[in-house]
Motif scaffolding. Structure first.
Motif, PDB file in Angstrom:
ATOM      1  N   UNK A 154      63.408 -23.529  -6.167  1.00 44.42           N
ATOM      2  CA  UNK A 154      62.798 -22.029  -5.423  1.00 44.42           C
ATOM      3  C   UNK A 154      61.001 -21.849  -6.417  1.00 44.42           C
ATOM      4  N   UNK A 155      61.288 -22.421  -7.820  1.00 43.64           N
ATOM      5  CA  UNK A 155      60.140 -22.476  -7.917  1.00 43.64           C
ATOM      6  C   UNK A 155      60.137 -24.379  -7.837  1.00 43.64           C
ATOM      7  N   UNK A 156      60.970 -25.368  -8.049  1.00 47.80           N
ATOM      8  CA  UNK A 156      60.617 -26.765  -7.806  1.00 47.80           C
ATOM      9  C   UNK A 156      59.405 -26.581  -6.787  1.00 47.80           C
ATOM     10  N   UNK A 157      59.819 -26.080  -5.896  1.00 48.31           N
ATOM     11  CA  UNK A 157      59.506 -26.207  -4.476  1.00 48.31           C
ATOM     12  C   UNK A 157      58.196 -25.699  -4.025  1.00 48.31           C
ATOM     13  N   UNK A 158      58.074 -24.959  -5.503  1.00 42.35           N
ATOM     14  CA  UNK A 158      56.191 -24.617  -4.472  1.00 42.35           C
ATOM     15  C   UNK A 158      55.166 -25.399  -5.905  1.00 42.35           C
ATOM     16  N   UNK A 159      55.965 -26.498  -6.727  1.00 44.80           N
ATOM     17  CA  UNK A 159      55.764 -26.539  -7.296  1.00 44.80           C
ATOM     18  C   UNK A 159      55.115 -28.584  -6.836  1.00 44.80           C
ATOM     19  N   UNK A 160      56.483 -28.934  -5.743  1.00 44.78           N
ATOM     20  CA  UNK A 160      56.058 -30.181  -5.089  1.00 44.78           C
ATOM     21  C   UNK A 160      54.748 -29.738  -3.911  1.00 44.78           C
ATOM     22  N   UNK A 161      55.323 -27.972  -3.289  1.00 46.94           N
ATOM     23  CA  UNK A 161      53.524 -28.189  -2.339  1.00 46.94           C
ATOM     24  C   UNK A 161      52.597 -27.520  -3.159  1.00 46.94           C
ATOM     25  N   UNK A 162      52.648 -27.994  -4.293  1.00 41.85           N
ATOM     26  CA  UNK A 162      50.972 -27.322  -4.962  1.00 41.85           C
ATOM     27  C   UNK A 162      50.745 -28.765  -5.172  1.00 41.85           C
ATOM     28  N   UNK A 163      51.434 -29.640  -5.682  1.00 46.15           N
ATOM     29  CA  UNK A 163      51.237 -31.733  -6.184  1.00 46.15           C
ATOM     30  C   UNK A 163      51.104 -31.952  -4.199  1.00 46.15           C
ATOM     31  N   UNK A 164      51.343 -31.987  -3.452  1.00 42.24           N
ATOM     32  CA  UNK A 164      51.294 -32.525  -2.187  1.00 42.24           C
ATOM     33  C   UNK A 164      49.716 -31.603  -1.579  1.00 42.24           C
ATOM     34  N   UNK A 165      49.859 -30.169  -1.414  1.00 48.54           N
ATOM     35  CA  UNK A 165      48.581 -29.886  -1.389  1.00 48.54           C
ATOM     36  C   UNK A 165      47.291 -30.828  -2.212  1.00 48.54           C
ATOM     37  N   UNK A 166      47.234 -31.155  -3.783  1.00 44.71           N
ATOM     38  CA  UNK A 166      46.687 -31.205  -4.351  1.00 44.71           C
ATOM     39  C   UNK A 166      45.967 -33.121  -3.611  1.00 44.71           C
ATOM     40  N   UNK A 167      46.997 -33.404  -2.936  1.00 42.47           N
ATOM     41  CA  UNK A 167      46.526 -34.640  -2.618  1.00 42.47           C
ATOM     42  C   UNK A 167      46.690 -35.166  -1.611  1.00 42.47           C
ATOM     43  N   UNK A 168      46.487 -33.841  -0.679  1.00 44.97           N
ATOM     44  CA  UNK A 168      46.143 -33.622   0.551  1.00 44.97           C
ATOM     45  C   UNK A 168      44.882 -33.226   0.220  1.00 44.97           C
ATOM     46  N   UNK A 169      44.140 -32.815  -0.407  1.00 48.67           N
ATOM     47  CA  UNK A 169      43.490 -32.430  -0.265  1.00 48.67           C
ATOM     48  C   UNK A 169      41.825 -33.446  -0.946  1.00 48.67           C
ATOM     49  N   UNK A 170      42.207 -34.301  -1.494  1.00 46.78           N
ATOM     50  CA  UNK A 170      41.946 -35.120  -2.158  1.00 46.78           C
ATOM     51  C   UNK A 170      41.499 -36.509  -1.333  1.00 46.78           C
ATOM     52  N   UNK A 171      42.799 -36.896  -0.093  1.00 47.66           N
ATOM     53  CA  UNK A 171      42.318 -37.502   0.866  1.00 47.66           C
ATOM     54  C   UNK A 171      41.404 -37.178   1.461  1.00 47.66           C
ATOM     55  N   UNK A 172      41.028 -35.644   2.233  1.00 46.73           N
ATOM     56  CA  UNK A 172      39.900 -35.137   3.071  1.00 46.73           C
ATOM     57  C   UNK A 172      38.713 -35.544   1.975  1.00 46.73           C
ATOM     58  N   UNK A 173      38.606 -36.000   1.119  1.00 43.76           N
ATOM     59  CA  UNK A 173      37.196 -35.571  -0.365  1.00 43.76           C
ATOM     60  C   UNK A 173      37.588 -34.565  -0.454  1.00 43.76           C
ATOM     61  N   UNK A 174      38.177 -33.462  -1.263  1.00 40.12           N
ATOM     62  CA  UNK A 174      38.311 -32.882  -1.384  1.00 40.12           C
ATOM     63  C   UNK A 174      39.189 -32.462  -3.083  1.00 40.12           C
ATOM     64  N   UNK A 175      37.816 -32.678  -4.186  1.00 39.14           N
ATOM     65  CA  UNK A 175      38.367 -31.927  -5.544  1.00 39.14           C
ATOM     66  C   UNK A 175      39.131 -31.549  -6.658  1.00 39.14           C
ATOM     67  N   UNK A 176      40.083 -30.849  -6.436  1.00 36.88           N
ATOM     68  CA  UNK A 176      40.591 -29.304  -6.665  1.00 36.88           C
ATOM     69  C   UNK A 176      40.019 -29.336  -8.398  1.00 36.88           C
ATOM     70  N   UNK A 177      39.305 -28.324  -8.185  1.00 36.45           N
ATOM     71  CA  UNK A 177      39.955 -27.547 -10.112  1.00 36.45           C
ATOM     72  C   UNK A 177      41.136 -27.210 -10.425  1.00 36.45           C
ATOM     73  N   UNK A 178      41.554 -26.835 -11.395  1.00 34.12           N
ATOM     74  CA  UNK A 178      42.512 -26.577 -12.286  1.00 34.12           C
ATOM     75  C   UNK A 178      42.783 -25.344 -11.995  1.00 34.12           C
ATOM     76  N   UNK A 179      41.299 -25.019 -12.373  1.00 32.65           N
ATOM     77  CA  UNK A 179      41.754 -23.446 -11.426  1.00 32.65           C
ATOM     78  C   UNK A 179      42.555 -23.130 -10.310  1.00 32.65           C
ATOM     79  N   UNK A 180      41.471 -23.754  -9.303  1.00 38.96           N
ATOM     80  CA  UNK A 180      41.863 -23.610  -7.985  1.00 38.96           C
ATOM     81  C   UNK A 180      43.096 -24.195  -7.563  1.00 38.96           C
ATOM     82  N   UNK A 181      44.065 -25.047  -8.324  1.00 45.57           N
ATOM     83  CA  UNK A 181      45.505 -25.382  -8.365  1.00 45.57           C
ATOM     84  C   UNK A 181      46.280 -24.430  -8.481  1.00 45.57           C
ATOM     85  N   UNK A 182      46.029 -23.305  -9.735  1.00 44.88           N
ATOM     86  CA  UNK A 182      46.666 -22.873  -9.745  1.00 44.88           C
ATOM     87  C   UNK A 182      46.340 -21.672  -8.890  1.00 44.88           C
TER      88      UNK A 182
END
Length: 282
Positions: A39-67
């Motif tokens: 369960x923990x591993x899936x949530x980490x994977x999904x969070x990293x995926x979200x980080x790169x998908x946001x970057x792809x559309x021009x949004x740079x996530x702060x660490x606080x927003x990622x957490x």
């Protein structure tokens, strides 16, 4: 019923416990149960995926927003069929007035945050040449539908010269040494699939990110030769052949009892166990 296709998870399941393979991939018994580590591993994977998908559309996530996003995933997807086998409580949670199981779960939530902290620190500003996140491969070996294989790559990068990088995020305790990386079946399988469907390939590098390790961020890389991939292809076919023979001859898929049973989704179906999994629930 013979499966229409095979994944790395299916082949790994067959090798570890044939009974588990039968329940999941032949009988098609789908369970809500899962271990807290998964369960923990899936949530980490999904969070990293979200980080790169946001970057792809021009949004740079702060660490606080990622957490905060990571926390929202735990809130949204937590359920009461999660097994916590290794029960640990961090000092920060020890005196909190919350249920005991929440203290155990908090250990893994904070472990997931720790993995994300390492990844964010070591990889910002995330200007990688990302081709896709959660990229699916679906291919046949020797153009034979009996050897159809599927898989999902955590992240796939490529530059203008056709140099591909296959990334895999690991949140478990153990990291590969170089020998283990060079013989790993999963990412080698993904490379075979990538090369089957893409002609623009100059090189392929396999990369593992071991996010739970004590060092800053252990990254292990491997490259496979044509001979390495031929050997792996034969290994995959042997595993699939063993599965098909057992099904065709109606042979028993016997359980292999081990410590891994504590994390198994099919405790209640397994003839080697009794009752319900004692590690499930609060």
């Amino acid at each position: 019923m013979i499966p229409k296709y095979y994944s790395y998870s299916a082949m790994q399941s067959f090798q570890k416990c044939p009974a588990q393979f039968q329940f999941r991939y032949i009988d098609r018994i789908f369970k809500k149960d899962e271990g807290i580590e998964a369960f923990m591993g899936k949530r980490v994977h999904e969070t990293i995926e979200y980080l790169y998908n946001q970057k792809k559309i021009g949004v740079s996530l702060s660490f606080d927003r990622l957490i905060k996003y990571h926390y929202s995933l735990w809130e949204e997807k937590w359920h009461d069929r999660i097994a916590i086998v290794n029960k640990q409580i961090l000092p920060i949670d020890r005196d909190k007035n919350i249920a005991l199981w929440k203290k155990y779960a908090a250990f893994y939530f904070r472990l997931g945050e720790k993995c994300l902290t390492k990844f964010y620190t070591m990889n910002q500003p995330f200007n990688d040449n990302v081709y896709a996140n959660e990229y699916s491969v679906d291919f046949t070996i020797d153009d034979d539908e009996n050897y159809r294989v599927k898989g999902v790559i955590d992240r796939l990068d490529v530059d203008s010269q056709g140099n591909w990088l296959i990334h895999d995020y690991k949140t478990g305790k153990r990291a590969f040494n170089q020998k283990q990386a060079d013989s790993d079946m999963q990412l080698g399988l993904y490379q075979i699939g990538l090369e089957k469907e893409n002609d623009n390939i100059h090189s392929v590098t396999l990369i593992w990110h071991f996010l739970q390790q004590s060092k800053d961020n252990i990254i292990v890389r491997s490259k496979r030769t044509k001979k390495d991939l031929e050997v792996l292809t034969k290994k995959i076919k042997r595993i699939i052949n063993k599965i098909r023979v057992k099904i065709t001859k109606d042979e028993e898929f016997r359980p292999k009892k081990s410590i891994l049973c504590n994390w198994c989704y099919y405790w209640e179906q397994c003839p080697a166990q009794n009752g319900t999994n004692p590690y499930i629930g609060s």
